[in-house]
Design an enzyme around this catalytic site. Structure first.
Site, PDB file in Angstrom:
ATOM      1  N   GLY A   1       1.803   9.207  -1.024  1.00  0.00           N
ATOM      2  CA  GLY A   1       1.123   7.931  -0.826  1.00  0.00           C
ATOM      3  C   GLY A   1       0.246   7.480  -1.978  1.00  0.00           C
ATOM      4  O   GLY A   1      -0.535   8.255  -2.497  1.00  0.00           O
ATOM      5  N   SER A   2       0.373   6.236  -2.408  1.00  0.00           N
ATOM      6  CA  SER A   2      -0.392   5.802  -3.565  1.00  0.00           C
ATOM      7  C   SER A   2      -0.100   4.351  -3.923  1.00  0.00           C
ATOM      8  O   SER A   2       0.432   3.598  -3.118  1.00  0.00           O
ATOM      9  CB  SER A   2      -0.064   6.694  -4.764  1.00  0.00           C
TER      10      SER A   2
END
Length: 216
Positions: free
Chosen positions: A185-186
């Site tokens: 996630g990012s």
């Protein structure tokens, strides 16, 4: 096909899953509970496999356009001041990746790598306004002869605990080629010249290496 950054984790996950399946099968005699636990274990394996998938992308090489470096959703399109490299105003386009997106980072344009730097930092949620300045991140600038310099920044999120960056200064980058990976996630920010023609809209879903973000 799985990304090389996931090979070790996938191998460990398989070993853990096999061990858990044997334990559940040997010690859980309640049928419904046995099935439930097996389903959860298999579900965990599927999540790990899909996270590290590395699908082939057909990038149409074009030095007059910038392709999305990652899969995800466009969450920012605005004029901002870029303080690290350009130190002037640029158009920022940000793509947010959820844990279910492909997390391979790809070069948005071909050219020579002019700048590549890692910054340690915090792990604020990726959509936080200060994430691009305070979170763990890497900044890469690709210098294209026809388009000019394009900066992209990999930003860790609340779940992302490691950013992998393959960009090395003075090496040649090929548009759409693998330039790194962000685990769990990012977000990726693109900084483009002010006269760039943006081809995406807010909340639009994009595919890394294929979706055109901007054109000259």
């Amino acid at each position: 096909m799985f990304h090389k950054e996931g090979h070790k984790i996938i191998a460990i996950t398989f070993i853990v899953v096999v061990g858990l399946v044997l334990i559940v099968d040997s010690f859980i005699s309640i049928t419904w509970l046995n099935y439930l636990l097996l389903a959860l274990i298999i579900g965990f394996l599927i999540i790990i496999l899909q996270f590290f998938r590395n699908p082939k992308r057909n990038t149409l090489l074009n030095n007059h356009s910038v392709v999305s470096p990652v899969d995800g959703k466009v969450v920012v399109i605005e004029e901002v001041y870029e303080p690290e490299y350009f130190k002037d105003k640029r158009l920022q386009v940000s793509v947010f990746m959820s844990p279910i997106n492909v997390h391979v980072t790809r070069y948005p344009i071909s050219g020579k790598i002019a700048y590549s730097k890692y910054h340690p930092g915090k792990y604020l949620v990726a959509w936080h306004p200060k994430a691009s300045e305070e979170n763990e991140r890497t900044t890469v600038v690709v210098d294209s002869e026809t388009y000019g310099k394009v900066l992209y920044r990999q930003i860790a999120g609340a779940l992302a605990k490691r950013i992998v960056n393959y960009a090395v200064v003075d090496q040649e980058a090929q548009q759409g080629a693998d330039s790194g990976f962000i685990k769990f996630g990012s977000r990726v920010d693109l900084y483009l010249p002010l006269d760039t023609n943006i081809k995406v809209q807010l909340n639009q879903k994009v595919r890394g290496g294929e979706s055109i973000i901007a054109e000259m």
